[in-house]
Design a protein around this motif. Sequence first.
Motif, short mmCIF file in Angstrom:
data_model
loop_
_atom_site.label_atom_id
_atom_site.label_comp_id
_atom_site.label_asym_id
_atom_site.label_seq_id
_atom_site.Cartn_x
_atom_site.Cartn_y
_atom_site.Cartn_z
N LEU A 258 -46.66 31.77 -6.09
CA LEU A 258 -45.54 30.36 -6.66
C LEU A 258 -46.52 29.14 -6.61
N GLN A 259 -47.45 29.02 -5.55
CA GLN A 259 -49.09 28.25 -5.57
C GLN A 259 -49.24 27.51 -6.44
N VAL A 260 -49.64 29.52 -6.42
CA VAL A 260 -50.72 29.97 -7.76
C VAL A 260 -49.88 29.54 -9.34
N ILE A 261 -48.93 30.08 -9.34
CA ILE A 261 -48.73 30.32 -10.73
C ILE A 261 -48.37 28.65 -11.31
N ASN A 262 -47.67 27.70 -9.91
CA ASN A 262 -47.26 26.16 -10.39
C ASN A 262 -48.57 25.93 -10.51
N GLN A 264 -50.53 24.75 -8.25
CA GLN A 264 -50.80 23.68 -7.16
C GLN A 264 -52.02 24.55 -6.44
N VAL A 265 -52.49 25.70 -5.87
CA VAL A 265 -53.51 25.81 -5.70
C VAL A 265 -54.38 26.79 -5.90
N PRO A 266 -55.44 27.45 -6.02
CA PRO A 266 -56.68 28.69 -6.46
C PRO A 266 -56.80 29.72 -5.99
N LEU A 267 -56.76 31.12 -6.01
CA LEU A 267 -56.86 31.70 -5.06
C LEU A 267 -58.06 31.56 -5.00
N GLN A 268 -58.35 31.95 -3.09
CA GLN A 268 -59.77 31.92 -2.43
C GLN A 268 -60.27 33.29 -2.49
N PRO A 269 -61.15 33.76 -2.25
CA PRO A 269 -61.79 35.07 -2.22
C PRO A 269 -61.02 35.91 -1.31
N GLU A 270 -60.85 35.38 -0.21
CA GLU A 270 -60.14 36.06 0.69
C GLU A 270 -58.73 36.96 0.59
N ASP A 271 -58.06 35.35 -0.35
CA ASP A 271 -56.94 36.03 -0.88
C ASP A 271 -56.76 37.58 -2.05
N PRO A 272 -55.39 37.93 -1.83
CA PRO A 272 -54.98 38.74 -2.68
C PRO A 272 -54.92 38.36 -4.19
N ALA A 273 -54.92 39.87 -5.39
CA ALA A 273 -54.52 39.23 -6.40
C ALA A 273 -53.63 38.79 -6.76
N LEU A 274 -52.82 37.71 -7.68
CA LEU A 274 -51.54 36.93 -8.37
C LEU A 274 -50.71 38.46 -8.38
N TYR A 291 -38.62 39.71 -9.56
CA TYR A 291 -38.45 38.76 -11.20
C TYR A 291 -39.62 38.33 -11.56
N LEU A 292 -40.56 37.17 -10.92
CA LEU A 292 -42.17 37.13 -11.55
C LEU A 292 -43.00 38.18 -11.72
N LEU A 293 -42.61 39.16 -10.97
CA LEU A 293 -43.53 39.73 -11.11
C LEU A 293 -42.90 40.80 -12.51
N GLY A 294 -41.85 40.73 -12.74
CA GLY A 294 -41.21 41.66 -13.88
C GLY A 294 -41.59 40.75 -14.90
N GLN A 295 -41.03 39.28 -14.81
CA GLN A 295 -41.90 38.85 -16.32
C GLN A 295 -42.97 38.28 -16.38
N LEU A 296 -44.26 38.60 -15.31
CA LEU A 296 -45.61 38.43 -15.73
C LEU A 296 -46.25 39.74 -16.33
N LEU A 297 -45.28 41.05 -15.84
CA LEU A 297 -46.10 42.09 -16.44
C LEU A 297 -45.67 42.11 -17.63
N TYR A 298 -44.34 41.62 -18.19
CA TYR A 298 -44.01 41.65 -19.66
C TYR A 298 -44.91 41.29 -20.31
N GLU A 299 -45.52 39.77 -19.86
CA GLU A 299 -45.82 38.97 -20.82
C GLU A 299 -46.97 38.94 -20.86
N GLY A 300 -47.78 39.35 -20.07
CA GLY A 300 -49.29 40.13 -20.53
C GLY A 300 -50.02 39.05 -20.32
N GLN A 364 -42.94 31.92 -20.57
CA GLN A 364 -42.58 31.72 -19.07
C GLN A 364 -41.34 30.81 -18.46
N SER A 365 -41.89 30.03 -19.40
CA SER A 365 -40.75 28.75 -18.87
C SER A 365 -39.40 28.74 -19.95
#
Length: 374
Positions: A258-262, A264-274, A291-300, A364-365
């Motif tokens: 959620l922080q990445v989507i909004n 607020q923070v970037p992903l770091q190399p040690e973090d898993p992908a979104l 819910y978020l995964l379904g939404q993002l998969l549909y939006e592409g 998305q919004s």
Amino acid sequence: MMPAYLSTLLRHTWAVLLCVGCAQAFAQAQPLDQVTQPAYTNATVVNSLELYKTNLRKAETGDPVAQTAVGLSLIEGDVVPRDLKAGRVWLGKAATQNHVVAQYYLGQLLMLDVLGANPADLNKQLTEGLGWLRRAAREQYRPAQLLYSQTVLDSKADQPFGHSKVEAESILLQCADTYRPCTYHALARLDREPLDTTLPCTANERCETIRRLLYNLAASNDAQAMLRLAGIQGEDSTYWVRRAARLGHPQASLDLALQVINGQVPLQPEDPALASLLNTSAEQGEVQAMYLLGQLLYEGKRIPHNRPLAMQWLERASAKGHEPSKALLEKMQAVTKLTPVPDPALADDDNTDAAVVQVPVLLQSGGQAQAVTE
């Protein structure tokens, strides 16, 4: 009659004390000619019996370790016939030599009252049992520290059998610094008390104790402890959320996503992908992640488009009663029915515009259909 508060002790003690040796009982209950004898020698039993005999010889010379082993063998009844009274005697011999393991098990044996003490002697037996647990606890034997503190602190009496709750709490907190079962029990007790959130944690002794215990757990990669630290005033919330998410904690994975989507923070190399963060959380039952995964998969947009998988996640969240997922799923299905299917025969190879298909995609919004070129 055993005091009611000792029911807590019964839930945490040695299960084998409550069980009779089933094999011996079965054999004794039937004529020998009806008992199927093994066609081969059980090497494990033979070795255990030999070990018992070896320990018995050492125990008779006064070896407390061997005395404890013999006592436990007699109590378990797996290798030799079960004899609780004889087991108590051997454990007592080792306990009087300050052998903490013997003190620990002897204390349990006496407090469980499996020896069948008469009512007049029961209080004396329980007092002796708790006394042995305290002796082992004072010698820093961690399991005894946990069991002793649980028994005393969970009692409704002010001084159960003459024991101090102040000392028991001190023993528990000392044990909690190095023994995880003690840490969990101490945290559970602290969590039952109301926390004054008007003061900073550094000015609140109880909050500082909780934080110290959580640090101990976090040092051993306890993701739940890390997530709890993220919620304490004065802590670096994102740091702890990242660490817990990297360990696959479902709520932490969702929080970081959620922080990445909004933004607020970037992903770091040690973090898993979104997608991995959301998938980890969704697979462990977090409906918001589904819910978020379904939404993002549909939006592409942020992750590759995959409509069938998107609908699967939204269906799973809808089945759990998640209303936003139900609404989005209905909109997706309605858009699918209205999407025109182009006729290849009408496409003009010389006209590039004729090959462009307008496909409605949900934003998305707002969740409204918007035509985009594919």
